[in-house]
Write a protein that holds these residues in place. Structure first.
Motif, PDB file in Angstrom:
ATOM      1  N   ALA A 119      31.134  51.171  58.522  1.00 28.96           N
ATOM      2  CA  ALA A 119      32.522  51.590  59.299  1.00 28.96           C
ATOM      3  C   ALA A 119      33.669  50.487  59.241  1.00 28.96           C
ATOM      4  N   ASP A 120      33.423  49.384  59.798  1.00 25.61           N
ATOM      5  CA  ASP A 120      34.396  48.281  59.797  1.00 25.61           C
ATOM      6  C   ASP A 120      34.977  48.026  58.313  1.00 25.61           C
ATOM      7  N   ALA A 121      33.985  48.092  57.157  1.00 22.99           N
ATOM      8  CA  ALA A 121      34.537  47.681  55.808  1.00 22.99           C
ATOM      9  C   ALA A 121      35.399  48.967  55.355  1.00 22.99           C
ATOM     10  N   SER A 122      35.203  49.916  55.919  1.00 27.67           N
ATOM     11  CA  SER A 122      35.928  51.021  55.030  1.00 27.67           C
ATOM     12  C   SER A 122      37.620  50.867  55.532  1.00 27.67           C
ATOM     13  N   ARG A 123      37.626  50.645  56.794  1.00 27.70           N
ATOM     14  CA  ARG A 123      38.859  50.387  57.224  1.00 27.70           C
ATOM     15  C   ARG A 123      39.944  49.087  56.530  1.00 27.70           C
ATOM     16  N   LEU A 124      39.035  47.872  56.248  1.00 25.95           N
ATOM     17  CA  LEU A 124      39.368  46.976  55.528  1.00 25.95           C
ATOM     18  C   LEU A 124      39.651  47.314  53.955  1.00 25.95           C
ATOM     19  N   LEU A 125      39.047  48.182  53.496  1.00 27.18           N
ATOM     20  CA  LEU A 125      39.327  48.764  52.122  1.00 27.18           C
ATOM     21  C   LEU A 125      40.173  49.422  51.794  1.00 27.18           C
ATOM     22  N   GLN A 126      40.747  50.411  53.170  1.00 27.40           N
ATOM     23  CA  GLN A 126      41.974  51.210  52.937  1.00 27.40           C
ATOM     24  C   GLN A 126      43.109  50.241  52.878  1.00 27.40           C
ATOM     25  N   ARG A 127      43.025  49.293  53.624  1.00 27.34           N
ATOM     26  CA  ARG A 127      44.178  48.450  53.772  1.00 27.34           C
ATOM     27  C   ARG A 127      44.236  47.365  52.540  1.00 27.34           C
ATOM     28  N   ALA A 128      43.124  47.111  51.767  1.00 29.81           N
ATOM     29  CA  ALA A 128      43.095  46.329  50.718  1.00 29.81           C
ATOM     30  C   ALA A 128      43.653  47.004  49.521  1.00 29.81           C
ATOM     31  N   ARG A 129      43.211  48.307  49.527  1.00 31.22           N
ATOM     32  CA  ARG A 129      43.938  49.017  48.431  1.00 31.22           C
ATOM     33  C   ARG A 129      45.296  49.259  48.420  1.00 31.22           C
ATOM     34  N   THR A 130      45.832  49.538  49.553  1.00 37.58           N
ATOM     35  CA  THR A 130      47.063  49.507  49.681  1.00 37.58           C
ATOM     36  C   THR A 130      47.961  48.154  49.223  1.00 37.58           C
ATOM     37  N   LEU A 131      47.205  47.058  49.573  1.00 42.41           N
ATOM     38  CA  LEU A 131      47.774  45.472  49.342  1.00 42.41           C
ATOM     39  C   LEU A 131      47.663  45.337  47.656  1.00 42.41           C
ATOM     40  N   ASN A 132      46.457  45.816  47.229  1.00 35.74           N
ATOM     41  CA  ASN A 132      46.453  45.969  45.690  1.00 35.74           C
ATOM     42  C   ASN A 132      47.399  46.698  44.754  1.00 35.74           C
TER      43      ASN A 132
ATOM     44  N   ARG B 133      50.032  45.088  42.342  1.00 36.23           N
ATOM     45  CA  ARG B 133      50.312  45.377  40.886  1.00 36.23           C
ATOM     46  C   ARG B 133      51.641  45.733  40.457  1.00 36.23           C
ATOM     47  N   ARG B 134      52.327  46.434  41.546  1.00 37.89           N
ATOM     48  CA  ARG B 134      53.718  46.964  41.091  1.00 37.89           C
ATOM     49  C   ARG B 134      54.721  45.634  41.077  1.00 37.89           C
ATOM     50  N   LEU B 135      54.308  44.426  41.967  1.00 38.82           N
ATOM     51  CA  LEU B 135      55.188  43.253  41.927  1.00 38.82           C
ATOM     52  C   LEU B 135      54.824  42.525  40.593  1.00 38.82           C
ATOM     53  N   ARG B 136      53.489  42.587  40.215  1.00 42.14           N
ATOM     54  CA  ARG B 136      53.200  41.866  39.089  1.00 42.14           C
ATOM     55  C   ARG B 136      53.739  42.556  37.893  1.00 42.14           C
ATOM     56  N   ALA B 137      54.071  43.781  37.921  1.00 44.75           N
ATOM     57  CA  ALA B 137      54.794  44.328  36.892  1.00 44.75           C
ATOM     58  C   ALA B 137      56.233  44.067  36.725  1.00 44.75           C
ATOM     59  N   LEU B 138      56.808  44.189  37.838  1.00 47.63           N
ATOM     60  CA  LEU B 138      57.881  43.858  38.020  1.00 47.63           C
ATOM     61  C   LEU B 138      58.449  42.270  37.374  1.00 47.63           C
ATOM     62  N   LEU B 139      57.698  41.494  37.889  1.00 46.73           N
ATOM     63  CA  LEU B 139      57.880  40.201  37.341  1.00 46.73           C
ATOM     64  C   LEU B 139      57.280  39.780  36.095  1.00 46.73           C
ATOM     65  N   HIS B 140      56.476  40.594  35.408  1.00 46.47           N
ATOM     66  CA  HIS B 140      55.852  40.449  33.989  1.00 46.47           C
ATOM     67  C   HIS B 140      55.028  39.204  34.221  1.00 46.47           C
ATOM     68  N   PHE B 141      54.171  39.304  35.121  1.00 53.14           N
ATOM     69  CA  PHE B 141      53.362  38.316  35.325  1.00 53.14           C
ATOM     70  C   PHE B 141      52.233  38.414  34.337  1.00 53.14           C
ATOM     71  N   ARG B 142      51.722  37.107  33.911  1.00 54.18           N
ATOM     72  CA  ARG B 142      50.641  37.132  32.871  1.00 54.18           C
ATOM     73  C   ARG B 142      49.799  36.288  33.462  1.00 54.18           C
ATOM     74  N   GLU B 143      48.435  36.593  33.703  1.00 55.52           N
ATOM     75  CA  GLU B 143      47.392  35.835  34.080  1.00 55.52           C
ATOM     76  C   GLU B 143      46.254  35.614  32.983  1.00 55.52           C
ATOM     77  N   ARG B 144      45.958  34.244  33.031  1.00 55.89           N
ATOM     78  CA  ARG B 144      45.009  33.959  32.040  1.00 55.89           C
ATOM     79  C   ARG B 144      43.382  34.292  32.569  1.00 55.89           C
ATOM     80  N   ALA B 145      42.765  35.005  31.913  1.00 60.83           N
ATOM     81  CA  ALA B 145      41.338  35.411  32.125  1.00 60.83           C
ATOM     82  C   ALA B 145      40.314  34.628  31.447  1.00 60.83           C
ATOM     83  N   VAL B 146      39.323  34.204  32.308  1.00 55.97           N
ATOM     84  CA  VAL B 146      38.281  33.206  31.942  1.00 55.97           C
ATOM     85  C   VAL B 146      37.162  34.111  31.423  1.00 55.97           C
ATOM     86  N   GLN B 147      36.720  33.388  30.364  1.00 53.81           N
ATOM     87  CA  GLN B 147      35.740  34.190  29.621  1.00 53.81           C
ATOM     88  C   GLN B 147      34.377  33.822  30.088  1.00 53.81           C
TER      89      GLN B 147
END
Length: 312
Positions: A97-110, A114-128
């Motif tokens: 029940a506690d995690a569900s509230r945090l999950l909703q907030r995390a989805r909003t922040l995520n 994503r929108r800010l990264r798209a605006l800044l054309h940010f590219r992140e290196r993925a480690v394989q």
């Protein structure tokens, strides 16, 4: 008169053989130790090859013993979990029940991220990832903190690659064999990991102490204040470790240098993940080659020079 019960071992043939065998084993052990010490001092590459050979031979036995130990150690935990399953279920419901509230907030922040990264054309290196393997053994009493991984160069493991567990950073690859590799743990005195504090981004270095604990040292501020519970993650500086990998948590309040505990404990892990270095080293520059210089050709308009004629 009855014989005395306090008879010396010399009267027993079995005691004589046992005493002689113990002397032989002690002498052989001392001789092998002296030979290995001399070999490590005189010829370190040969000593490293011998150590890798011994690791190759003992890794299957260590894997089998580790599996047996894990099986026997899981029996008490299974019994306790069986009797405490009802209380655990209620606790998990509250946590859900506690995690569900945090999950909703995390989805909003995520979504906003994503929108800010798209605006800044940010590219992140993925480690394989390279390979997932078992940590079959680790040093417990030595001042050097090294673990053995049952994967080597045949599986793509190379020196300098970071090793990560579910809880956080474990270390980096120190040496590789065909099917084994030695991992330099972050608790080793020669291990230095660039980190940052999660709450304010304070840059610091995590240095091993050799006793299972870590030192956190500030690199940007003098007499920086560290609080108990401060969490440090990798910063990505240096190009070996990817950013945001959990590393250590401060134990008690201190300034300038704080005592911390590693989040990942190799002696409690079953599997470890070997990854590529965050920024691979640059390719060596090609050596300059000498270019031949062209000789000047004679001008077509120049007249040939005639040699003087001999007198008649």
């Amino acid at each position: 008169m009855a014989p005395s019960r306090n008879r010396r071992p010399g009267f027993s043939r079995r005691a004589q053989y046992g005493l002689f065998l113990s002397y032989v084993i002690a002498g052989a052990g001392a001789l092998v130790a002296l030979v290995l010490l001399a070999l490590s001092s005189v010829n370190p590459p040969a000593y490293a090859a011998a150590r890798a050979t011994v690791a190759e031979l003992t890794t299957p036995l260590s894997s089998g013993l580790a599996a047996i130990g894990r099986g026997l150690g899981s029996i008490p935990a299974g019994i306790g979990e069986h009797f405490a399953v009802k209380a655990r279920n209620a606790e998990l419901r509250r946590e859900l029940a506690d995690a569900s509230r945090l999950l909703q907030r995390a989805r909003t922040l995520n979504y906003d991220n994503r929108r800010l990264r798209a605006l800044l054309h940010f590219r992140e290196r993925a480690v394989q990832p390279v390979v997932t393997a078992r940590l079959v053994s680790s040093t417990a009493s030595s001042t050097r903190r090294v673990a053995v991984l049952n994967a080597g160069s045949w599986q793509g493991v190379r020196e300098g690659q970071p090793v990560q567990g579910p809880e956080g950073l474990i270390g980096r690859i120190l040496e590789t064999g065909p099917n084994t590799a030695r991992v330099l743990l972050i608790t080793d005195p020669e291990s230095i990991v660039p980190v940052r504090r999660t709450r304010d981004g304070l840059a610091a270095l995590v240095v091993g102490r050799g006793d299972g604990m870590l030192d956190v040292r500030s690199v940007s501020l003098a007499n920086a204040a560290f609080g108990a519970g401060d969490l440090f993650v990798t910063s990505g500086t240096g190009g070996i470790f990817a950013p945001n990998i959990p590393v250590a948590r401060v134990v008690r309040r201190a300034s300038d240098i704080a005592l911390a505990r590693a989040l990942a404990q190799p002696n409690t892990l079953d599997f470890a993940l070997v990854q590529q270095a965050f920024l691979p080293p640059p390719a060596p520059k090609p050596a300059p080659t000498a270019t031949p210089t062209a000789m000047p050709s004679p001008s077509p308009t120049s007249a040939p020079t005639l040699a003087p004629s001999a007198p008649e």
